[in-house]
Design a protein around this motif. Structure first.
Motif, PDB file in Angstrom:
ATOM      1  N   PHE A  27      66.839  32.460  30.206  1.00  0.00           N
ATOM      2  CA  PHE A  27      66.264  31.578  31.355  1.00  0.00           C
ATOM      3  C   PHE A  27      65.123  32.111  31.107  1.00  0.00           C
ATOM      4  CE2 PHE A  27      70.281  32.213  32.890  1.00  0.00           C
ATOM      5  CZ  PHE A  27      71.419  33.040  32.602  1.00  0.00           C
ATOM      6  N   TYR A  78      62.047  32.542  34.712  1.00  0.00           N
ATOM      7  CA  TYR A  78      61.707  33.385  35.691  1.00  0.00           C
ATOM      8  C   TYR A  78      60.406  33.070  36.342  1.00  0.00           C
ATOM      9  CZ  TYR A  78      66.724  34.295  36.537  1.00  0.00           C
ATOM     10  OH  TYR A  78      67.631  34.508  36.457  1.00  0.00           O
ATOM     11  N   LEU A  97      57.761  35.309  47.615  1.00  0.00           N
ATOM     12  CA  LEU A  97      58.895  34.646  46.985  1.00  0.00           C
ATOM     13  C   LEU A  97      60.049  35.593  46.037  1.00  0.00           C
ATOM     14  CD1 LEU A  97      56.566  31.706  46.542  1.00  0.00           C
ATOM     15  CD2 LEU A  97      58.028  32.170  47.984  1.00  0.00           C
ATOM     16  N   GLY A  98      60.095  36.400  44.910  1.00  0.00           N
ATOM     17  CA  GLY A  98      60.894  37.066  44.526  1.00  0.00           C
ATOM     18  C   GLY A  98      61.206  36.704  42.812  1.00  0.00           C
ATOM     19  N   LEU A  99      62.545  36.499  42.598  1.00  0.00           N
ATOM     20  CA  LEU A  99      62.000  35.396  41.620  1.00  0.00           C
ATOM     21  C   LEU A  99      62.938  33.937  41.235  1.00  0.00           C
ATOM     22  CD1 LEU A  99      62.201  38.380  40.500  1.00  0.00           C
ATOM     23  CD2 LEU A  99      63.479  37.849  38.298  1.00  0.00           C
ATOM     24  N   GLN A 133      77.300  38.473  33.148  1.00  0.00           N
ATOM     25  CA  GLN A 133      76.102  39.328  34.023  1.00  0.00           C
ATOM     26  C   GLN A 133      76.498  40.950  33.238  1.00  0.00           C
ATOM     27  OE1 GLN A 133      73.633  37.520  35.185  1.00  0.00           O
ATOM     28  NE2 GLN A 133      74.748  35.683  35.785  1.00  0.00           N
ATOM     29  N   GLN A 190      72.221  39.697  33.165  1.00  0.00           N
ATOM     30  CA  GLN A 190      70.967  38.987  32.355  1.00  0.00           C
ATOM     31  C   GLN A 190      69.607  40.628  32.290  1.00  0.00           C
ATOM     32  OE1 GLN A 190      68.775  36.032  34.226  1.00  0.00           O
ATOM     33  NE2 GLN A 190      71.222  34.610  35.082  1.00  0.00           N
ATOM     34  N   LEU A 240      74.113  41.517  42.227  1.00  0.00           N
ATOM     35  CA  LEU A 240      73.816  42.307  41.445  1.00  0.00           C
ATOM     36  C   LEU A 240      72.811  42.908  42.166  1.00  0.00           C
ATOM     37  CD1 LEU A 240      74.590  39.904  39.499  1.00  0.00           C
ATOM     38  CD2 LEU A 240      74.108  41.375  38.018  1.00  0.00           C
ATOM     39  N   TYR A 244      68.361  44.653  41.276  1.00  0.00           N
ATOM     40  CA  TYR A 244      67.930  44.941  39.933  1.00  0.00           C
ATOM     41  C   TYR A 244      66.723  45.681  40.802  1.00  0.00           C
ATOM     42  CZ  TYR A 244      69.546  41.359  36.237  1.00  0.00           C
ATOM     43  OH  TYR A 244      70.195  41.227  35.324  1.00  0.00           O
ATOM     44  N   PRO A 288      62.507  43.673  35.097  1.00  0.00           N
ATOM     45  CA  PRO A 288      63.156  43.670  36.392  1.00  0.00           C
ATOM     46  C   PRO A 288      64.536  44.607  35.055  1.00  0.00           C
ATOM     47  CG  PRO A 288      62.940  42.086  36.942  1.00  0.00           C
ATOM     48  CD  PRO A 288      62.496  41.668  35.447  1.00  0.00           C
ATOM     49  N   PHE A 322      68.702  45.547  35.285  1.00  0.00           N
ATOM     50  CA  PHE A 322      70.185  46.194  36.046  1.00  0.00           C
ATOM     51  C   PHE A 322      70.213  47.679  36.645  1.00  0.00           C
ATOM     52  CE2 PHE A 322      74.124  45.022  37.258  1.00  0.00           C
ATOM     53  CZ  PHE A 322      75.125  46.066  36.716  1.00  0.00           C
ATOM     54  N   PHE A 382      65.116  43.854  44.048  1.00  0.00           N
ATOM     55  CA  PHE A 382      65.904  42.531  44.013  1.00  0.00           C
ATOM     56  C   PHE A 382      67.545  42.667  44.369  1.00  0.00           C
ATOM     57  CE2 PHE A 382      61.841  40.726  43.691  1.00  0.00           C
ATOM     58  CZ  PHE A 382      61.085  41.070  42.671  1.00  0.00           C
ATOM     59  N   TYR A 393      75.368  34.674  42.461  1.00  0.00           N
ATOM     60  CA  TYR A 393      75.341  33.513  41.555  1.00  0.00           C
ATOM     61  C   TYR A 393      77.206  33.771  41.713  1.00  0.00           C
ATOM     62  CZ  TYR A 393      78.410  36.516  37.095  1.00  0.00           C
ATOM     63  OH  TYR A 393      79.910  36.660  36.849  1.00  0.00           O
ATOM     64  N   ALA A 399      77.528  27.842  36.478  1.00  0.00           N
ATOM     65  CA  ALA A 399      77.121  28.172  35.518  1.00  0.00           C
ATOM     66  C   ALA A 399      76.324  29.657  36.003  1.00  0.00           C
ATOM     67  CB  ALA A 399      75.276  27.649  35.569  1.00  0.00           C
ATOM     68  N   GLN A 400      75.510  30.312  34.497  1.00  0.00           N
ATOM     69  CA  GLN A 400      75.362  31.448  34.708  1.00  0.00           C
ATOM     70  C   GLN A 400      73.849  32.780  35.620  1.00  0.00           C
ATOM     71  OE1 GLN A 400      77.077  34.980  33.381  1.00  0.00           O
ATOM     72  NE2 GLN A 400      79.068  33.205  33.570  1.00  0.00           N
ATOM     73  N   LYS A 401      73.484  30.734  36.813  1.00  0.00           N
ATOM     74  CA  LYS A 401      72.582  31.261  37.158  1.00  0.00           C
ATOM     75  C   LYS A 401      72.631  31.972  38.253  1.00  0.00           C
ATOM     76  CE  LYS A 401      71.479  27.090  38.959  1.00  0.00           C
ATOM     77  NZ  LYS A 401      71.197  26.399  39.456  1.00  0.00           N
ATOM     78  N   LEU A 402      71.574  33.387  38.456  1.00  0.00           N
ATOM     79  CA  LEU A 402      71.305  34.085  40.071  1.00  0.00           C
ATOM     80  C   LEU A 402      70.394  33.568  40.101  1.00  0.00           C
ATOM     81  CD1 LEU A 402      71.141  37.739  37.260  1.00  0.00           C
ATOM     82  CD2 LEU A 402      72.494  36.563  38.508  1.00  0.00           C
ATOM     83  N   PHE A 457      67.810  35.112  43.847  1.00  0.00           N
ATOM     84  CA  PHE A 457      67.108  35.903  44.003  1.00  0.00           C
ATOM     85  C   PHE A 457      66.161  36.513  44.791  1.00  0.00           C
ATOM     86  CE2 PHE A 457      67.103  38.493  39.998  1.00  0.00           C
ATOM     87  CZ  PHE A 457      66.821  38.452  39.392  1.00  0.00           C
ATOM     88  N   GLY A 458      66.141  37.340  45.461  1.00  0.00           N
ATOM     89  CA  GLY A 458      65.424  37.419  47.425  1.00  0.00           C
ATOM     90  C   GLY A 458      64.293  37.622  46.296  1.00  0.00           C
ATOM     91  N   GLN A 459      63.746  37.975  47.726  1.00  0.00           N
ATOM     92  CA  GLN A 459      62.289  38.375  47.374  1.00  0.00           C
ATOM     93  C   GLN A 459      61.821  39.257  47.021  1.00  0.00           C
ATOM     94  OE1 GLN A 459      63.772  37.834  50.574  1.00  0.00           O
ATOM     95  NE2 GLN A 459      62.508  36.124  52.029  1.00  0.00           N
TER      96      GLN A 459
END
Lengths: 110, 113
Positions: free
Chosen positions: A33, A35, A41-43, A97, A99, B34, B36, B44, B46, B89, B93, B98-101, B103-105
């Motif tokens: 990935f 990012y 705005l975070g990631l 998970q 990541q 999750l 981070y 980041p 985990f 953070f 997901y 897909a393994q897409k996360l 994220f918050g701000q």
């Protein structure tokens, strides 16, 4: 321990240049990935790849492309750098998970 | 469209007290969450996760609570230590996707001695 290595910690480029950011992982992960992290705005996900030569757009792919010729390496390409692409870029890899992230590349476009 | 929101940009807590970091989400399809932790100039790392089939998960000083009806999760750190000062953070997901996360701000936590 999983190691995700980003080739540069800091990079300064000029507007209009083609910029390559490299990422290598050592755990044989299928998924990789890219990012960018911006204050407030975070990631945000730019692109990801779930296999060699496969790629999927994330949430903000405009102005970027990627390349994954080998399983361990995932490259992010800024086709023609612009000042609004100044940011922290983070690469991550996973099989499932969580990541695992590299330490990031702080890119400045002047 | 911010699907994962951390509404507190910063939080300051005294050493030894409890730190509570909050996260809200809008997409009811999310089924794994999750947390981070990120230090400056590092990527980041985990911290802890929770599946939507649970409402609580503990790991040492860290506990994550999930309230699915409210679409809200929180991270509790007790007791807080100076080394906990970092940006936190939350991410979410969809397991079958897909393994897409997403994220918050982020929330910057400062632990004061």
């Amino acid at each position: 321990d999983v190691k995700v290595t980003q080739s540069s910690r800091y990079l300064v480029k000029r507007t209009g240049e083609k910029v390559f950011l490299e990422c290598v992982q050592d755990m044989d992960h299928e998924n990789m990935f890219w990012y960018r992290q911006d204050p407030g705005l975070g990631l945000r996900l730019i692109y990801f790849s779930y296999d060699v030569k496969m790629k999927e757009k994330g949430d903000i792919p405009e102005g970027y492309s990627v390349s994954r010729e080998k399983k361990e390496r995932f490259s992010l390409i800024l086709e023609s750098a612009s000042t609004n692409q100044t940011s922290m870029y983070l690469c991550a890899s996973s099989s499932e998970q969580p990541q695992h992230f590299g330490d990031g590349t702080r890119l400045s476009i002047l | 469209d911010q699907q994962v929101k951390q509404n507190s940009p910063s939080l300051s807590v005294q050493e030894g007290r409890i730190s509570i970091l909050n996260c809200d989400y809008t997409n009811s399809m999310f089924d794994y969450f999750l947390w981070y932790k990120k230090y400056p100039a590092e990527g980041p790392t985990f911290l802890i996760s929770i599946s939507s089939i649970k409402d609580k998960n503990e790991d040492g000083r860290f506990t994550v609570f999930l309230n699915k009806s409210a679409k809200h999760l929180s991270l509790h750190i007790v007791p807080s230590q100076p080394g906990d000062s970092a940006v936190y953070f939350c991410a979410a997901y969809i397991i079958q996707g897909a393994q897409k996360l997403v994220f918050g701000q982020g929330t910057r936590l400062t632990i004061n001695p």
